[in-house]
Write an enzyme that holds these catalytic residues in place. Structure first.
Site, PDB file in Angstrom:
ATOM      1  N   GLY A   1       0.828  -1.202   0.000  1.00  0.00           N
ATOM      2  CA  GLY A   1       0.000   0.000   0.000  1.00  0.00           C
ATOM      3  C   GLY A   1       0.855   1.241   0.000  1.00  0.00           C
ATOM      4  N   PRO A   2       0.222   2.404  -0.177  1.00  0.00           N
ATOM      5  CA  PRO A   2       0.981   3.656  -0.214  1.00  0.00           C
ATOM      6  C   PRO A   2       1.634   3.948   1.145  1.00  0.00           C
ATOM      7  CG  PRO A   2      -1.336   4.003  -0.754  1.00  0.00           C
ATOM      8  CD  PRO A   2      -1.213   2.604  -0.333  1.00  0.00           C
ATOM      9  N   PRO A   3       2.549   4.887   1.213  1.00  0.00           N
ATOM     10  CA  PRO A   3       3.220   5.173   2.480  1.00  0.00           C
ATOM     11  C   PRO A   3       2.231   5.704   3.526  1.00  0.00           C
ATOM     12  CG  PRO A   3       4.295   6.297   0.655  1.00  0.00           C
ATOM     13  CD  PRO A   3       3.035   5.743   0.128  1.00  0.00           C
ATOM     14  N   GLY A   4       2.514   5.391   4.773  1.00  0.00           N
ATOM     15  CA  GLY A   4       1.744   5.968   5.872  1.00  0.00           C
ATOM     16  C   GLY A   4       0.383   5.346   6.100  1.00  0.00           C
ATOM     17  N   VAL A   5       0.151   4.137   5.557  1.00  0.00           N
ATOM     18  CA  VAL A   5      -1.156   3.519   5.784  1.00  0.00           C
ATOM     19  C   VAL A   5      -1.088   2.499   6.916  1.00  0.00           C
ATOM     20  CG1 VAL A   5      -2.125   3.871   3.500  1.00  0.00           C
ATOM     21  CG2 VAL A   5      -0.721   1.857   3.960  1.00  0.00           C
ATOM     22  N   GLY A   6       0.040   2.368   7.566  1.00  0.00           N
ATOM     23  CA  GLY A   6       0.133   1.515   8.750  1.00  0.00           C
ATOM     24  C   GLY A   6       0.749   0.155   8.518  1.00  0.00           C
ATOM     25  N   LYS A   7       1.489  -0.013   7.439  1.00  0.00           N
ATOM     26  CA  LYS A   7       2.089  -1.319   7.155  1.00  0.00           C
ATOM     27  C   LYS A   7       3.100  -1.705   8.232  1.00  0.00           C
ATOM     28  CE  LYS A   7       3.646   0.014   3.126  1.00  0.00           C
ATOM     29  NZ  LYS A   7       3.205   1.397   3.053  1.00  0.00           N
TER      30      LYS A   7
ATOM     31  N   SER B   1      -3.391   4.660 -19.301  1.00  0.00           N
ATOM     32  CA  SER B   1      -4.696   5.036 -18.764  1.00  0.00           C
ATOM     33  C   SER B   1      -5.041   6.508 -18.978  1.00  0.00           C
ATOM     34  CB  SER B   1      -4.783   4.686 -17.284  1.00  0.00           C
ATOM     35  OG  SER B   1      -3.948   5.527 -16.553  1.00  0.00           O
TER      36      SER B   1
ATOM     37  N   LYS C   1      -7.374   5.380  -7.381  1.00  0.00           N
ATOM     38  CA  LYS C   1      -7.711   6.555  -8.192  1.00  0.00           C
ATOM     39  C   LYS C   1      -8.994   7.196  -7.692  1.00  0.00           C
ATOM     40  CE  LYS C   1      -5.378   5.112 -12.420  1.00  0.00           C
ATOM     41  NZ  LYS C   1      -5.541   4.528 -13.742  1.00  0.00           N
TER      42      LYS C   1
HETATM   43  P1  ADP Z   1       3.837   2.574   6.409  1.00  0.00           P
HETATM   44  O1  ADP Z   1       4.701   1.541   6.965  1.00  0.00           O
HETATM   45  O2  ADP Z   1       2.646   2.021   5.687  1.00  0.00           O
HETATM   46  O3  ADP Z   1       4.530   3.581   5.547  1.00  0.00           O
HETATM   47  P2  ADP Z   1       3.452   3.327   9.128  1.00  0.00           P
HETATM   48  O4  ADP Z   1       3.122   1.998   9.636  1.00  0.00           O
HETATM   49  O5  ADP Z   1       4.812   3.848   9.395  1.00  0.00           O
HETATM   50  O6  ADP Z   1       3.208   3.406   7.581  1.00  0.00           O
HETATM   51  O7  ADP Z   1       2.374   4.352   9.606  1.00  0.00           O
HETATM   52  C1  ADP Z   1       2.583   5.730   9.744  1.00  0.00           C
HETATM   53  C2  ADP Z   1       1.905   6.212  10.971  1.00  0.00           C
HETATM   54  O8  ADP Z   1       0.516   6.174  10.804  1.00  0.00           O
HETATM   55  C3  ADP Z   1       2.216   5.348  12.166  1.00  0.00           C
HETATM   56  O9  ADP Z   1       2.445   6.181  13.255  1.00  0.00           O
HETATM   57  C4  ADP Z   1       0.956   4.523  12.346  1.00  0.00           C
HETATM   58  O10 ADP Z   1       0.749   4.196  13.674  1.00  0.00           O
HETATM   59  C5  ADP Z   1      -0.099   5.460  11.842  1.00  0.00           C
HETATM   60  N1  ADP Z   1      -1.260   4.739  11.309  1.00  0.00           N
HETATM   61  C6  ADP Z   1      -1.412   4.317  10.060  1.00  0.00           C
HETATM   62  N2  ADP Z   1      -2.596   3.677   9.899  1.00  0.00           N
HETATM   63  C7  ADP Z   1      -3.189   3.688  11.085  1.00  0.00           C
HETATM   64  C8  ADP Z   1      -4.450   3.184  11.583  1.00  0.00           C
HETATM   65  N3  ADP Z   1      -5.310   2.531  10.774  1.00  0.00           N
HETATM   66  N4  ADP Z   1      -4.719   3.370  12.854  1.00  0.00           N
HETATM   67  C9  ADP Z   1      -3.862   4.014  13.660  1.00  0.00           C
HETATM   68  N5  ADP Z   1      -2.696   4.538  13.275  1.00  0.00           N
HETATM   69  C10 ADP Z   1      -2.341   4.375  11.992  1.00  0.00           C
END
Ligand code: ADP
Length: 885
Positions: free
Chosen positions: A406-412, A781, A824
């Protein structure tokens, strides 16, 4: 010692190849050739009294100085001539073949045999002699002739007779030269005496032997060239001989001194390190005596203890001990010492046995902990629980490797760390972004300078347990080049059959990775090599909707950010409305990274405020907006400041306590602007940009999730060329060509030819630009978007600002499905777009889009490009009905 002797007028001649016998010197010769054997037998062996023979230097033509040699007096086929000295058989053969090549010197030395011995050379039964000869006096050759197989020469004596000598010794010059020579010779003897005790005998010589004879004897003992020996032989004149000998003795002395100096130097160095070694030994002994060696104990002994407690498997323990033994033999200054030591440190730091205890897995607790840490993501969490459940039932089951995409910052990353928490295991993150070198995964061999273990082994050393949850972050960002393919090394890592004995090049012994739980993350699936993808189970994490982001911020991000800055909700409050504004105006991303950063910026501003007030001890009781002076300083930084944690938590307690009575700071819109700067995005952007004809709104897909992309077209006088700008790939360039062809072909149907005063299709160059020219773009696309922008340009009609589109187009106008629909649509939603035109065959992909997003949007499914145009322009696009093929 030989006194001047009577010489006969004829002497049998023994050739001495490339060597010179000087008077006074004694040599030992092995005679093997038939001619020399014959000579010895007839002239020496069979005679009662040991006779005299002449020893004449000979040499090969190449080395001969023409003129100083005489040719044989008569041609004879008597065979060998090069039989002198210790010449071997092969040389004798050579000599036979190169009879003409041998030149005789015209001066020689008469010699007396001191000893003769006869032997039989096997296997041919040939007789050989060993002759010990003493040089007596110089002669010159008058004529050389053959006698049987050997030569006989008519000679003239050269050295002075006794009477002549006595007379010559009166010469003052000679006396002076003799003194000089004796002085040099004494010096040489003194030097030699220091080195070896045998020089005593030479001293006796010096006193008893006449000086001209001494000169010959000394020079004969030096290792000098054949040329120099010859010239000594030719020095018949006593003065010449003495000065030459003095020079040679001096030279010999010098060379001895230089050699001595060098040895002294080397010895000096050696003894320094030996001295150090000795002192160290003494120091150790003293410490032992004093019972003082506890705190500063032997380094290597400590290392050995560490190695013993590392729990290495027996074969590796043996290997380590071998290395330790090697290390013990080295001096710390020696190259290789520190590398060998570092290697052993690594071996003893690695968790060969060490594991985190895994208590009985409580699925309910795990689910709660996942829910506590993450909002939403229902499906993903469900999949993780399933994964954990399988592990609970069969702990050593080889489950698939989970890969969050997934895109950055989605909690991976944070999901992966939650898995570790749920399993009560340690967590280690290995970043693979940009890794191109296989050695990054597998390590460098120890033969390289500065070699290191690979990232996996290094990670295991850091966590110090052999069963952590290991996150292979950004597995899609590995590349391959000449330095190898990291992906193939990862294949081995992720293969349960192979990773039992993972071979790191640096470690050079197998390490068991089978207890590690691997989890991977990636932004996109496509770049991951298929073989690697095959080993993983992909779990996609779509971007978040604004509502989800709001919830994440309120429930998770704000409490965490406040805590990290030593604040609490009693001190700083960020109302929902403000969070919504941040989401809308300051971030436009699929994940929540920037949102978290912006919240942290607010928290930092508040922390400064609080800390300032804390110092002044003036705590006001009412709600105050933040003072301008303070906040202005924040403005300069803007919202893009990297998130950092200010270590306030230490005195956070006091700050909170101080503020319990005070009212909290509440973030309002003006504070937002002061801290985060002016809004970076606004919803009118689309309307502003499509205000002129020729601009259309497309949807694209990048590794950051979906994005809105504008396409701008303009026309100018020209020859009908197409210009494209904006870092475009081949596919997108083709799409543009297709779009232009289609529009030109349908100009009449689309009523384009008659639009406006001038004909837009003829004598016009078209320029299409994809803004954000720094970002590379490619993919099919954009087809429908390109057609829309061209039609808008030629018809001079504006495209609807609330409508975005995506779809591949064929030359005949069919709209084909595209990828990344979910991302998208989410991107369109983020930008406040209300209508999205999608290929009809992408209908199935809409199931993945959150219903909250879909409910606020109109999705228009199209089959043909005409349908797209119909939807893209206000009031539909009129074209001739028959144009539909
Ligand atoms: P990724 O690895 O996808 O780039 P991160 O796991 O580092 O992203 O997530 C970035 C920040 O966003 C972290 O502090 C994470 O705890 C927070 N975060 C992302 N998704 C959620 C969620 N669904 N609930 C709570 N916090 C989230």
């Amino acid at each position: 010692m030989a006194e001047p002797v009577e010489l006969p007028s004829r002497l049998a001649i023994l050739p001495f190849r490339n060597k010179v016998l000087l008077p006074g010197a004694i040599i030992r010769i092995r005679c093997t050739s038939p001619s020399s054997v014959k000579l010895v037998e007839q002239e020496l062996w069979q005679k009662e009294e040991k006779g005299l023979i002449g020893v004449l230097p000979v040499r090969d033509t190449e080395a001969a100085a023409v003129g100083s040699m005489i040719a044989p007096g008569m041609g004879s086929d008597s065979g060998e001539k090069g039989s002198g000295g210790v010449v071997g058989d092969s040389q004798k053969q050579d000599a036979r073949n190169s009879q003409e090549l041998i030149h005789w010197h015209n001066r020689g030395v008469a010699a007396r045999a001191l000893h003769l011995s006869r032997g039989v050379e096997k296997p041919s039964g040939r007789v050989t002699y060993i002759v010990v000869l003493e040089g007596l006096c110089r002669f010159s050759v008058q004529e050389l002739s053959a006698r049987g197989t050997y030569y006989v020469a008519r000679i003239n004596r050269l050295d002075l007779t006794k009477a002549e000598l006595e007379q010559a010794e009166q010469d003052q010059d000679l006396i002076l030269l003799s003194r000089q020579f004796k002085a040099a010779a004494m010096e040489l003897i003194a030097v030699l005496e220091q080195k070896q005790k045998t020089a005593g005998r030479t001293k006796v010589l010096l006193e008893t032997v006449p000086v001209h004879r001494l000169a010959d004897i000394f020079v004969a003992s030096f290792e000098i060239s054949f040329e120099e020996q010859l010239s000594m032989l030719d020095s018949v004149d006593l003065k010449v001989r003495l000065s030459k000998a003095t020079e040679l003795v001096d030279r010999h002395l010098q060379s001895i001194r230089v050699a001595e100096k060098i040895t002294q130097k080397v010895e000096g160095q050696l003894s320094k390190s030996q001295k150090e070694f000795l002192l160290r030994q003494q120091m150790r002994a003293i410490k032992e005596e004093l019972g003082d060696n506890d705190d500063d104990e032997d380094d290597l002994a400590a290392l050995e203890r560490k190695m013993q407690s590392a729990g290495m498997p027996p074969n590796i323990w043996k290997h380590a001990q071998r290395e330790l033994r090697r290390l013990r033999k080295m001096q710390p200054q020696q190259p290789g010492y520190s590398s060998s030591r570092g290697y052993l440190e690594l071996l003893s730091d690695l968790p060969w046995q060490n594991v985190s205890e895994e208590p009985e897995l409580d699925l309910k607790a795990a689910k709660e902990s996942l829910d506590d840490d993450h909002y939403g993501l229902v499906k993903v969490k469900q999949r993780i629980i399933e994964y954990l459940a399988v592990r609970k039932l069969k702990p050593d089951a080889r489950g698939p490797v989970l890969c969050f995409v997934g895109p950055p910052g989605v909690g991976k990353t944070s999901l992966a760390s939650s898995i570790a928490t749920a399993l009560n295991r340690k967590f280690v993150r290995i970043s693979l972004g940009g890794v191109k070198d296989e050695a990054d995964i597998r390590g460098h061999r120890r033969t390289y300078i500065g070699s290191m273990p690979g990232r996996l082994i290094d990670g295991l050393k850091r966590v110090a347990v052999s069963n952590p949850v290991m996150l292979l972050d950004e597995i899609d960002k590995t590349g391959s080049d000449v330095r190898g393919d990291p992906a193939s090394a990862l294949l081995e890592v992720l293969d349960p059959e192979q990773n039992k004995a993972f071979n790191d090049h640096y470690l050079n012994v197998p390490f068991d990775l089978s207890k590690v739980i691997f989890v991977a993350t990636a932004n996109r699936v496509q770049p991951i090599p298929p073989a690697l993808l095959d080993r993983m189970e992909v779990i996609e994490l779509p971007g978040y909707t604004p509502e989800e982001k709001l919830n994440i911020a309120m429930k998770h991000l704000i409490p965490r950010v406040l805590d990290q800055h030593g604040l609490s909700s009693d001190i700083l409050q960020i109302p929902e409305g403000m969070v919504k504004l941040i989401i809308q105006r300051y971030t436009r991303e699929a994940g929540v990274r920037n949102l978290e950063r912006n919240l942290a910026a607010l928290a930092r501003a508040a922390a400064v405020k609080v800390a300032e007030q804390d110092c002044n001890m003036q705590i006001s009781q009412d709600i105050r907006p933040m003072t301008a002076s303070l906040l202005d300083t924040r403005l300069a930084d803007g919202a893009e400041v990297e998130m950092e944690v200010i270590p306030m938590s230490v005195n956070g307690q006091e700050i909170s306590a101080a503020f319990t009575s005070a009212a909290a700071l509440v973030v309002d819109e003006s504070m937002l602007e002061k801290v985060l700067g002016p809004p970076r995005f606004d919803d009118n952007e689309t309307a502003d940009r499509v205000a002129t004809p020729g601009v259309s709104v497309g949807l694209v897909w990048t590794s950051f999730g979906g994005e809105v992309q504008f396409v701008e077209a303009t026309a100018m006088v020209g020859k009908g060329d197409l210009h494209l700008t904006g870092q475009l790939g081949d596919v997108i360039k083709e799409s543009a060509q297709i779009a232009l062809t289609w529009v030109r072909a349908r100009a009449a149907d689309l009523k384009l030819s008659t639009a406006g005063d001038t004909n837009l299709l003829e004598n016009q160059d078209i320029h299409i630009h994809f803004p954000a020219g720094a970002v590379p773009k490619d993919g099919p696309s954009a087809g429908v978007t390109l057609v829309t922008s061209l039609v808008s340009l030629f018809s001079q009609r504006k495209v609807r600002a609330d409508t975005a589109m995506t779809g591949e187009m064929t030359l005949r106008g069919l709209v084909l499905p595209v990828g990344g629909v979910k991302d998208k649509v989410l991107a369109a939603h983020r930008c406040g777009i209300k209508r999205v035109i999608l290929p009809e065959r992408n209908l199935k992909d809409l199931a993945e889009v959150p219903s909250a997003v879909l409910s606020g949007m109109e999705i228009l499914l199209v089959k043909r490009i005409e349908d797209v145009l119909d939807q893209a322009f206000d009031g539909g696009y009129p074209w001739k009905q028959h144009s539909k093929l």
